[in-house]
Enzyme design. Sequence first.
Site, PDB file in Angstrom:
ATOM      1  N   GLN A   1      35.632  41.622  30.741  1.00 53.99           N
ATOM      2  CA  GLN A   1      34.725  40.597  31.272  1.00 53.99           C
ATOM      3  C   GLN A   1      33.347  40.637  30.618  1.00 53.99           C
ATOM      4  O   GLN A   1      32.572  39.697  30.762  1.00 53.99           O
ATOM      5  CB  GLN A   1      34.556  40.763  32.793  1.00 53.99           C
ATOM      6  CG  GLN A   1      35.823  40.463  33.574  1.00 53.99           C
ATOM      7  CD  GLN A   1      35.566  40.583  35.050  1.00 53.99           C
ATOM      8  OE1 GLN A   1      35.595  41.679  35.598  1.00 53.99           O
ATOM      9  NE2 GLN A   1      35.293  39.472  35.705  1.00 53.99           N
TER      10      GLN A   1
ATOM     11  N   HIS B   1      42.776  44.178  41.382  1.00 52.11           N
ATOM     12  CA  HIS B   1      42.177  43.032  40.684  1.00 52.11           C
ATOM     13  C   HIS B   1      41.596  43.479  39.337  1.00 52.11           C
ATOM     14  O   HIS B   1      41.834  42.837  38.309  1.00 52.11           O
ATOM     15  CB  HIS B   1      41.094  42.424  41.587  1.00 52.11           C
ATOM     16  CG  HIS B   1      40.364  41.264  41.007  1.00 52.11           C
ATOM     17  ND1 HIS B   1      40.389  40.006  41.570  1.00 52.11           N
ATOM     18  CD2 HIS B   1      39.566  41.163  39.908  1.00 52.11           C
ATOM     19  CE1 HIS B   1      39.649  39.187  40.827  1.00 52.11           C
ATOM     20  NE2 HIS B   1      39.134  39.860  39.821  1.00 52.11           N
ATOM     21  N   GLU B   2      40.864  44.595  39.343  1.00 50.11           N
ATOM     22  CA  GLU B   2      40.220  45.049  38.104  1.00 50.11           C
ATOM     23  C   GLU B   2      41.240  45.606  37.119  1.00 50.11           C
ATOM     24  O   GLU B   2      41.134  45.384  35.911  1.00 50.11           O
ATOM     25  CB  GLU B   2      39.132  46.090  38.408  1.00 50.11           C
ATOM     26  CG  GLU B   2      38.002  45.602  39.313  1.00 50.11           C
ATOM     27  CD  GLU B   2      37.396  44.268  38.903  1.00 50.11           C
ATOM     28  OE1 GLU B   2      37.411  43.930  37.703  1.00 50.11           O
ATOM     29  OE2 GLU B   2      36.928  43.536  39.790  1.00 50.11           O
TER      30      GLU B   2
ATOM     31  N   HIS C   1      42.842  42.933  35.182  1.00 48.62           N
ATOM     32  CA  HIS C   1      42.018  42.440  34.070  1.00 48.62           C
ATOM     33  C   HIS C   1      42.324  43.190  32.771  1.00 48.62           C
ATOM     34  O   HIS C   1      42.257  42.624  31.685  1.00 48.62           O
ATOM     35  CB  HIS C   1      40.528  42.630  34.370  1.00 48.62           C
ATOM     36  CG  HIS C   1      39.888  41.497  35.122  1.00 48.62           C
ATOM     37  ND1 HIS C   1      39.834  40.217  34.627  1.00 48.62           N
ATOM     38  CD2 HIS C   1      39.254  41.460  36.317  1.00 48.62           C
ATOM     39  CE1 HIS C   1      39.189  39.442  35.491  1.00 48.62           C
ATOM     40  NE2 HIS C   1      38.836  40.169  36.533  1.00 48.62           N
TER      41      HIS C   1
ATOM     42  N   GLY D   1      33.389  44.379  41.706  1.00 43.74           N
ATOM     43  CA  GLY D   1      34.093  45.063  40.635  1.00 43.74           C
ATOM     44  C   GLY D   1      33.889  44.314  39.341  1.00 43.74           C
ATOM     45  O   GLY D   1      33.479  43.144  39.342  1.00 43.74           O
TER      46      GLY D   1
ATOM     47  N   CYS E   1      36.364  35.882  41.407  1.00 50.08           N
ATOM     48  CA  CYS E   1      36.184  36.651  40.180  1.00 50.08           C
ATOM     49  C   CYS E   1      34.946  36.162  39.442  1.00 50.08           C
ATOM     50  O   CYS E   1      34.712  34.951  39.360  1.00 50.08           O
ATOM     51  CB  CYS E   1      37.421  36.483  39.296  1.00 50.08           C
ATOM     52  SG  CYS E   1      37.342  37.386  37.749  1.00 50.08           S
ATOM     53  N   LEU E   2      34.156  37.098  38.909  1.00 51.13           N
ATOM     54  CA  LEU E   2      32.952  36.723  38.170  1.00 51.13           C
ATOM     55  C   LEU E   2      33.277  35.826  36.978  1.00 51.13           C
ATOM     56  O   LEU E   2      32.444  35.035  36.549  1.00 51.13           O
ATOM     57  CB  LEU E   2      32.222  37.977  37.670  1.00 51.13           C
ATOM     58  CG  LEU E   2      31.739  38.965  38.735  1.00 51.13           C
ATOM     59  CD1 LEU E   2      31.068  40.157  38.090  1.00 51.13           C
ATOM     60  CD2 LEU E   2      30.806  38.280  39.718  1.00 51.13           C
TER      61      LEU E   2
HETATM   62 CO    CO Z   1      37.844  39.519  38.233  1.00 53.26          CO
END
Ligand code: CO
Length: 156
Positions: free
Chosen positions: A51, A131-132, A135, A46, A89-90
């Site tokens: 991000q 999670h997304e 963000h 995701g 997480c990225l």
């Molecule tokens: Co993330």
Amino acid sequence: MALRRVVKDGEDILRFVAKPVTVFDDKLANVLEDMKDTMFESDGVGIAAPQVGITRRIALVCVDGEEIFELINPVIIESSGSQIGVEGCLSVPNVHGYVERPVELKVAGQNRQGKNVEFNVSGFTAVAFCHEIDHLDGVLFTDKVIKDYSPDKSKK
Ligand code: CO
């Protein structure tokens, strides 16, 4: 194909509350395509617009490498159950931890044409949605970790 730089923890933009998408045009479609490329290039399941440096309420989820959910202005309208799983997480490289999330979710939002859509998801897909969507409100999974997760470093 266009890759965007992934913003890392510590950069302010990850903590902003993202603004709603109001214009559904080619620019939005381009952002979605760039996010998709960036997510797959990074082996993510995701990605959220903040991000890649865009403070708009846009996110993508793809947990199986095939079905890609495009979430625009997503709102969780129902949730039930509880599950605890490991997240990463990225934007927070090399950190993993256990987070509690709902098991089932109903999410309302819009598609890239601006049409209202609804998603009913469960399991790991529900985790990724939460999670997304977090963000988009400036929340990182590390804010919610209940227990650290340390993979066996010898396997790397
Ligand atoms: Co993330």
